[in-house]
Design a protein around this motif. Structure first.
Motif, short mmCIF file in Angstrom:
data_model
loop_
_atom_site.label_atom_id
_atom_site.label_comp_id
_atom_site.label_asym_id
_atom_site.label_seq_id
_atom_site.Cartn_x
_atom_site.Cartn_y
_atom_site.Cartn_z
N ASN A 38 -6.97 -9.73 5.51
CA ASN A 38 -7.37 -10.74 4.30
C ASN A 38 -8.51 -10.60 3.76
OD1 ASN A 38 -4.69 -11.55 4.52
ND2 ASN A 38 -5.12 -13.22 6.10
N GLY A 39 -8.87 -10.69 2.66
CA GLY A 39 -10.07 -10.63 1.73
C GLY A 39 -10.34 -9.05 1.79
N ALA A 40 -9.81 -8.23 1.97
CA ALA A 40 -10.34 -6.89 1.94
C ALA A 40 -10.41 -6.16 0.56
CB ALA A 40 -9.43 -5.73 3.01
N GLY A 41 -9.57 -6.82 -0.28
CA GLY A 41 -9.43 -6.25 -1.68
C GLY A 41 -8.23 -5.95 -2.24
N VAL A 186 2.73 -0.26 -1.75
CA VAL A 186 3.06 -1.44 -0.80
C VAL A 186 1.82 -1.91 -0.26
CG1 VAL A 186 4.36 -2.32 1.01
CG2 VAL A 186 5.33 -0.28 -0.16
N SER A 187 1.41 -3.21 -0.71
CA SER A 187 0.28 -3.76 -0.29
C SER A 187 0.70 -4.80 0.88
CB SER A 187 -0.68 -4.53 -1.10
OG SER A 187 -1.69 -5.53 -0.78
N SER A 188 -0.14 -4.73 2.13
CA SER A 188 0.18 -5.66 3.39
C SER A 188 -0.82 -5.73 4.27
CB SER A 188 1.77 -4.89 3.71
OG SER A 188 2.23 -5.87 5.04
N HIS A 189 -0.38 -6.60 5.01
CA HIS A 189 -1.67 -6.69 6.33
C HIS A 189 -0.64 -6.61 7.46
CE1 HIS A 189 -0.39 -10.83 5.49
NE2 HIS A 189 -0.56 -10.86 6.89
N ILE A 190 0.63 -6.23 7.58
CA ILE A 190 1.70 -6.30 8.60
C ILE A 190 1.74 -4.77 8.98
CG2 ILE A 190 3.82 -6.84 9.64
CD1 ILE A 190 4.13 -8.88 7.30
N LEU A 191 0.96 -4.50 10.33
CA LEU A 191 0.79 -3.18 10.69
C LEU A 191 2.12 -2.45 10.72
CD1 LEU A 191 -2.15 -3.68 13.31
CD2 LEU A 191 -2.09 -2.37 11.16
N SER A 192 3.28 -3.04 11.59
CA SER A 192 4.25 -2.44 11.97
C SER A 192 5.36 -2.01 10.76
CB SER A 192 5.31 -3.41 12.88
OG SER A 192 5.41 -4.50 12.34
N GLU A 193 5.07 -2.93 9.70
CA GLU A 193 5.78 -2.79 8.48
C GLU A 193 5.48 -1.70 7.53
OE1 GLU A 193 8.74 -3.14 6.16
OE2 GLU A 193 8.70 -4.37 7.89
N VAL A 194 4.13 -1.60 7.50
CA VAL A 194 3.57 -0.42 6.85
C VAL A 194 3.77 0.77 7.45
CG1 VAL A 194 1.50 0.71 6.12
CG2 VAL A 194 1.90 -1.69 5.90
N ALA A 202 -3.15 4.03 2.87
CA ALA A 202 -4.78 4.20 2.73
C ALA A 202 -5.38 2.39 3.45
CB ALA A 202 -5.07 3.70 1.24
N PHE A 203 -6.29 2.93 4.40
CA PHE A 203 -6.94 1.69 5.01
C PHE A 203 -8.32 1.02 4.24
CE2 PHE A 203 -5.05 4.28 7.95
CZ PHE A 203 -4.37 3.60 8.73
N ILE A 204 -8.09 0.03 3.89
CA ILE A 204 -9.16 -0.66 2.89
C ILE A 204 -9.84 -1.78 3.77
CG2 ILE A 204 -7.60 -2.22 1.83
CD1 ILE A 204 -9.56 -1.89 -0.54
N ASN A 205 -11.13 -2.11 3.70
CA ASN A 205 -11.79 -3.07 4.31
C ASN A 205 -13.06 -3.31 3.26
OD1 ASN A 205 -12.23 -5.37 5.90
ND2 ASN A 205 -13.40 -3.87 7.46
N ASP A 206 -13.35 -4.71 3.15
CA ASP A 206 -14.65 -5.18 2.16
C ASP A 206 -14.50 -4.18 0.89
OD1 ASP A 206 -16.95 -6.40 1.85
OD2 ASP A 206 -18.11 -4.87 3.15
N GLY A 207 -13.56 -3.92 0.51
CA GLY A 207 -13.52 -3.29 -0.75
C GLY A 207 -13.59 -1.85 -0.95
N VAL A 208 -13.65 -1.27 0.23
CA VAL A 208 -13.97 0.28 0.74
C VAL A 208 -12.66 0.85 1.25
CG1 VAL A 208 -15.54 1.94 1.63
CG2 VAL A 208 -16.63 0.05 0.73
N ILE A 209 -12.14 1.84 0.84
CA ILE A 209 -11.18 2.62 1.46
C ILE A 209 -11.84 3.42 2.53
CG2 ILE A 209 -9.55 4.52 1.35
CD1 ILE A 209 -8.60 3.39 -1.33
N LYS A 210 -11.32 3.23 3.66
CA LYS A 210 -11.90 3.95 4.75
C LYS A 210 -11.29 5.31 5.25
CE LYS A 210 -14.61 0.61 6.01
NZ LYS A 210 -15.80 0.33 6.01
N ALA A 211 -9.89 5.46 4.72
CA ALA A 211 -9.32 6.58 5.05
C ALA A 211 -7.99 6.59 4.32
CB ALA A 211 -9.09 7.02 6.45
N VAL A 212 -7.42 7.75 3.98
CA VAL A 212 -6.02 7.71 3.24
C VAL A 212 -5.35 8.77 4.17
CG1 VAL A 212 -4.33 8.23 1.63
CG2 VAL A 212 -6.58 7.16 0.96
N GLU A 213 -4.42 8.47 4.88
CA GLU A 213 -3.69 9.35 5.95
C GLU A 213 -2.19 9.28 5.99
OE1 GLU A 213 -5.69 8.50 9.71
OE2 GLU A 213 -7.64 9.03 9.36
#
Length: 304
Positions: A38-41, A186-194, A202-213
């Motif tokens: 939550n709050g990642a962007g 799909v935007s979510s914070h539920i790990l298992s569902e994604v 794509a992993f996003i935190n603090d407005g920055v994409i850390k990786a796309v895998e």
């Protein structure tokens, strides 16, 4: 074909920079997960994707149309389902869909085909107020699919659903993406569902994409391997020996046995060392934590 292309997206609200140079693309038929705390962007990004707010800089292209310069043409290709779809509770599911169909000049045959796709044939004539949350989500999905969008955007689509509803909704989305060749975001914070739904994350935190895998067989490439070792040898002696190996990052005793965290793809080296030291090993296996482990590595800074 790239349905969605996001390039170097920035967004400032007041003096605070919320989105900081985000770039990614989504292909036709691909289910793309946008994962972060939550709050990642995530929500700010979605609001830009559907044209509710404008980026400070950067570009968004949908089916080759620049969202800033050709908004009507770009958004014509987009369908969206947010957490709680707006529906007329006093109308039936069919009446809700036909309202949209009349405005968009969509035939009843297309409406019926969409109803079948989301699996609401048996309840489509019931009043929406009688629907469960899962059924409302399906009806909202049907409404977004009526115009046959090239890009479907889902914002926290399974919030509030029970396990059965989550499974059903997941299968409906997969089926729709496959049958209609849509790109799904799909935007979510539920790990298992994604992990269970998406092809790419794509992993996003603090407005920055850390990786796309990529997600392959519900698993992901990780920077570290986690091994559990079951042994009848002196556990402290095993741990002491493991800590002398440069590729082993940590060891600890757990209920299952000895948990060893080591560099990725070094399990065979670990096995060779165990054999050399002649420890009594009953069992050795890799913990496949997949997306959960990768999330901790990229977003939370390490394995807990």
């Amino acid at each position: 074909m790239k349905v969605l292309e996001v390039n170097n997206l920035h967004k400032k609200i007041g003096k605070k920079e919320i989105i900081k140079g985000v770039s990614f693309s989504v292909e036709e038929g691909e289910i793309f997960g946008f994962l972060g705390p939550n709050g990642a962007g995530k929500t700010t990004t979605i609001r830009m994707l559907v044209g509710l707010i404008k980026p400070t800089s950067g570009s968004i292209s949908i089916c080759g149309h620049d969202l800033q310069k050709e908004s009507v043409e770009a958004l014509r290709n987009v369908g969206a389902v947010v957490e709680n779809p707006e529906l007329y509770q006093y109308l039936s599911g069919m009446e809700n869909l036909m309202q949209i169909a009349r405005i968009r000049k969509i035939s009843k045959e297309e409406v019926l085909d969409t109803i079948k796709l989301v699996g609401l044939e048996n309840r489509i004539d019931d009043k929406v107020r009688k629907y469960s949350l899962g059924m409302k989500q399906r009806l909202g999905l049907a409404a977004s699919l009526l115009s046959s969008p090239k890009l479907l955007i889902l914002d926290e689509p399974t919030n509030g659903l029970d396990p059965s509803g989550i499974l059903d909704f997941r299968e409906v989305v997969k089926n729709a993406a496959k049958k209609r060749g849509m790109a799904v975001f799909v935007s979510s914070h539920i790990l298992s569902e994604v992990q269970n739904l998406c092809d790419t994350v794509a992993f996003i935190n603090d407005g920055v994409i850390k990786a796309v895998e990529s997600v392959v067989n519900n698993s992901m490439k990780t920077e570290k391997d986690i091994i559990t070792l079951v042994t009848t040898s002196n556990k402290e002696a095993v741990i002491k020996e493991m800590k002398t190996l440069g590729f082993v990052q940590s060891c600890k005793i757990t209920e299952k046995g000895i948990e060893i965290i080591l560099e990725a793809n070094t399990t065979s080296k670990l096995v060779k060392n165990l054999a050399k030291e002649d420890f009594n090993i009953e069992e050795i296996y890799k913990e496949r934590k997949g997306l959960e482990q990768r999330y901790m590595e990229l977003v939370e800074g390490g394995i807990r």
